[in-house]
Design a protein around this motif. Structure first.
Motif, mmCIF file in Angstrom:
data_model
loop_
_atom_site.group_PDB
_atom_site.id
_atom_site.type_symbol
_atom_site.label_atom_id
_atom_site.label_comp_id
_atom_site.label_asym_id
_atom_site.label_seq_id
_atom_site.Cartn_x
_atom_site.Cartn_y
_atom_site.Cartn_z
ATOM 1 N N ALA A 64 12.045 65.802 -55.762
ATOM 2 C CA ALA A 64 10.314 64.833 -57.063
ATOM 3 C C ALA A 64 9.580 66.130 -57.275
ATOM 4 O O ALA A 64 10.081 66.573 -58.483
ATOM 5 N N PHE A 65 9.351 66.864 -56.712
ATOM 6 C CA PHE A 65 8.859 68.263 -56.964
ATOM 7 C C PHE A 65 9.964 69.316 -58.040
ATOM 8 O O PHE A 65 8.483 70.322 -58.958
ATOM 9 N N VAL A 66 10.648 69.314 -58.133
ATOM 10 C CA VAL A 66 10.987 70.327 -58.144
ATOM 11 C C VAL A 66 11.570 68.971 -60.058
ATOM 12 O O VAL A 66 11.160 70.313 -60.841
ATOM 13 N N ILE A 67 11.737 68.415 -59.934
ATOM 14 C CA ILE A 67 11.654 67.349 -61.280
ATOM 15 C C ILE A 67 10.471 68.051 -62.159
ATOM 16 O O ILE A 67 10.593 67.608 -63.427
ATOM 17 N N ALA A 68 9.052 67.418 -61.337
ATOM 18 C CA ALA A 68 7.916 67.400 -61.873
ATOM 19 C C ALA A 68 7.617 69.053 -62.305
ATOM 20 O O ALA A 68 7.273 68.880 -63.224
ATOM 21 N N THR A 69 8.344 69.779 -61.921
ATOM 22 C CA THR A 69 7.916 71.421 -61.997
ATOM 23 C C THR A 69 8.083 71.629 -62.926
ATOM 24 O O THR A 69 7.722 72.031 -63.904
ATOM 25 N N ILE A 70 9.719 71.257 -63.403
ATOM 26 C CA ILE A 70 10.317 71.585 -64.909
ATOM 27 C C ILE A 70 9.604 70.624 -65.487
ATOM 28 O O ILE A 70 9.868 71.227 -66.769
ATOM 29 N N SER A 71 9.124 69.520 -65.602
ATOM 30 C CA SER A 71 9.167 68.507 -67.137
ATOM 31 C C SER A 71 7.746 69.046 -67.370
ATOM 32 O O SER A 71 6.938 69.117 -68.763
ATOM 33 N N GLN A 72 6.840 69.671 -65.986
ATOM 34 C CA GLN A 72 5.524 70.383 -66.599
ATOM 35 C C GLN A 72 5.156 71.471 -66.797
ATOM 36 O O GLN A 72 3.983 71.902 -67.593
ATOM 37 N N SER A 73 6.342 72.973 -66.813
ATOM 38 C CA SER A 73 6.169 73.847 -67.249
ATOM 39 C C SER A 73 7.124 73.968 -68.542
ATOM 40 O O SER A 73 8.705 74.042 -68.444
ATOM 41 N N ARG A 74 6.649 74.213 -69.400
ATOM 42 C CA ARG A 74 7.722 74.216 -71.009
ATOM 43 C C ARG A 74 8.758 76.049 -70.595
ATOM 44 O O ARG A 74 9.920 76.156 -70.934
ATOM 45 N N LYS A 75 8.072 76.730 -69.918
ATOM 46 C CA LYS A 75 9.017 78.060 -70.008
ATOM 47 C C LYS A 75 10.279 77.356 -69.033
ATOM 48 O O LYS A 75 11.051 78.573 -69.083
ATOM 49 N N LEU A 76 10.062 77.055 -68.547
ATOM 50 C CA LEU A 76 11.258 75.955 -66.885
ATOM 51 C C LEU A 76 12.003 75.357 -67.951
ATOM 52 O O LEU A 76 13.134 75.266 -67.136
ATOM 53 N N GLN A 77 11.911 74.846 -69.235
ATOM 54 C CA GLN A 77 12.885 73.310 -70.177
ATOM 55 C C GLN A 77 13.942 74.934 -70.842
ATOM 56 O O GLN A 77 13.859 74.856 -72.248
ATOM 57 N N THR A 78 14.686 74.861 -69.941
ATOM 58 C CA THR A 78 15.847 75.408 -70.802
ATOM 59 C C THR A 78 16.937 75.031 -70.770
ATOM 60 O O THR A 78 17.280 74.359 -68.973
ATOM 61 N N PRO A 79 18.693 74.678 -70.987
ATOM 62 C CA PRO A 79 19.665 74.232 -70.744
ATOM 63 C C PRO A 79 20.107 74.866 -68.836
ATOM 64 O O PRO A 79 20.215 73.533 -68.404
ATOM 65 N N ALA A 80 19.335 75.760 -68.230
ATOM 66 C CA ALA A 80 20.864 75.813 -66.958
ATOM 67 C C ALA A 80 19.045 75.570 -66.198
ATOM 68 O O ALA A 80 19.807 75.293 -65.958
ATOM 69 N N ASN A 81 17.668 75.095 -66.706
ATOM 70 C CA ASN A 81 16.853 74.759 -65.545
ATOM 71 C C ASN A 81 17.148 72.962 -65.500
ATOM 72 O O ASN A 81 17.097 72.249 -64.910
ATOM 73 N N PHE A 82 17.940 72.912 -66.875
ATOM 74 C CA PHE A 82 17.703 71.289 -67.386
ATOM 75 C C PHE A 82 18.804 70.968 -65.898
ATOM 76 O O PHE A 82 18.955 70.090 -65.600
ATOM 77 N N LEU A 83 19.775 71.726 -65.714
ATOM 78 C CA LEU A 83 20.735 71.949 -65.325
ATOM 79 C C LEU A 83 20.477 71.132 -63.940
ATOM 80 O O LEU A 83 20.863 70.192 -62.652
#
Length: 385
Positions: A64-83
């Motif tokens: 849940a923390f990984v999902i929340a971290t990616i959803s809250q950080s625009r820098k992490l919203q890349t295709p690789a991090n989408f996977l």
């Protein structure tokens, strides 16, 4: 003598009295032993349920923390991090739909939730665990293309392409989980066990190879190629090409107070350069000259080493967690006498632990994840205050 014989005969227990005595004390002894065994069994069940419950809770929170971290950080919203986020969602489904019910079934070894819940639980177990394994293949494939064909793949590396790869993983997982329901037999009366029918050896081979052995061979091949390419990049440093030289300098003097100088510096690639102005020999300016191109290559090489090491840890954890279970699953239909419920449960939960390890590895090995996670946690704490 006769009186003594009568006296002794009067108090001598007859066989009937002896049997009654045994029958009256035997149940008490048996009841005491059963009570002790029940208490030990109950204590073991409570301990086991607590340990498995903590593993389940930790798996839920970490993903849940990984999902929340990616959803809250625009820098992490890349295709690789989408996977990676999709893998976290899959592992979260394992921890929510599969593991809690498995805790109950592992502790009691009696199924009491009915046929419908059994079917839903089995299908969720096979589908989500297989999808989690296939996500590792998708991430490895994405990494392989990114490192072997960086320029061209950068143009193709989009969210839509990542979504298509995730959808393919789920379709394969569903195709592996569905066949058992075509030949399952609804048992008359109360259902006490819930497991996949192991009589169909061909399905066992199909499911184990499709869910584990083929993906594992693919992962080993991909990670092997990734490692080779990463090593080539690390060693591919060209000292002939010089980039822009970055110079940093500071004044060092023997006197208590230094005098500012605006005179030009006369130096080449040296560590110490003297000022042509009035400072003299007592004052020296220490200059550090570095090649920016070489510095970028060093940073890139360090990142490649870290990424390669992370991939190795992920592959090692995956094999350690899932290999015993799938070897045992393939062995049991060939050797029914080799089946032990406790050993099966241990291997099964060892596989579930992989859903806990995945988010920990990705988070701890990525500095961007760490920073975004700390920001998320500090933001939550500030809101509570």
């Amino acid at each position: 003598m006769s009186a003594g014989m009568e006296l002794s005969g009067h108090f001598k227990p007859t066989p009937g009295h002896f049997e009654v005595l045994n029958s009256s004390t035997g149940p008490n002894v048996t009841l005491t032993l059963n009570t002790d065994e029940n208490q030990e069994s109950f204590a073991f069940q409570v301990t086991l349920a607590s340990v498995l419950g903590l593993i389940t809770l930790a798996t839920i929170l970490s993903n849940a923390f990984v999902i929340a971290t990616i959803s809250q950080s625009r820098k992490l919203q890349t295709p690789a991090n989408f996977l990676i986020a999709s893998l976290a969602v899959t592992d979260l489904l394992v921890s929510v739909l599969v593991m809690p019910i498995c805790v109950l079934y592992t502790v009691t070894h009696v199924w009491s939730l009915g046929q419908v819940i059994c079917d839903i639980w089995l299908s969720s177990d096979i589908t989500c665990c297989t999808a989690s394994i296939l996500h590792l293949c998708v991430i490895a494939l994405d990494r392989y293309w990114a490192i072997t064909d960086a320029v061209e793949y950068a143009k193709k590396r989009t969210q839509a392409r990542a979504a298509a790869m995730v959808a393919t993983a789920w379709i394969i997982a569903i195709s592996i989980s569905l066949p058992p329901f075509f030949w399952r037999q609804v048992k008359a009366g109360e259902l006490t066990t819930c497991s996949v029918n192991k009589d169909h050896i061909f399905y066992t081979i199909y499911s184990t190879f499709g869910a584990f052995y083929i993906p594992t061979l693919l992962l080993i091949a991909l990670y092997g190629r990734i490692y080779v390419e990463a090593r080539k990049r690390i060693l591919r440093q060209s000292p002939k090409k010089a980039g822009k030289r970055l110079t940093s300098a500071h004044l060092s003097t023997n006197s208590p107070a230094s005098v500012a100088s605006t005179s030009p510096l006369h130096c080449g690639r040296q560590d110490l350069c003297s000022d042509s102005g009035s400072l003299g020999s007592d004052n020296q300016i220490r200059v550090t000259v570095s090649d920016s191109l070489l510095e970028k290559k060093r940073i890139s090489a360090a990142r490649e080493r870290k990424a390669t090491k992370t991939l190795g840890v992920i592959l090692g954890a995956y094999i350690v967690c899932w290999l015993p279970f799938f070897i045992y699953t393939l062995l049991v239909p060939l050797c029914p006498s080799c089946f032990y419920a406790e050993l099966f449960d241990f291997f099964n939960w060892l596989g579930y632990v992989n859903s806990l390890i995945n988010p920990i590895i990705y988070t701890m090995s990525n500095d961007d994840f760490k920073k975004a996670f700390h920001k998320l946690m500090s933001f939550r704490c500030c809101r509570r205050q």
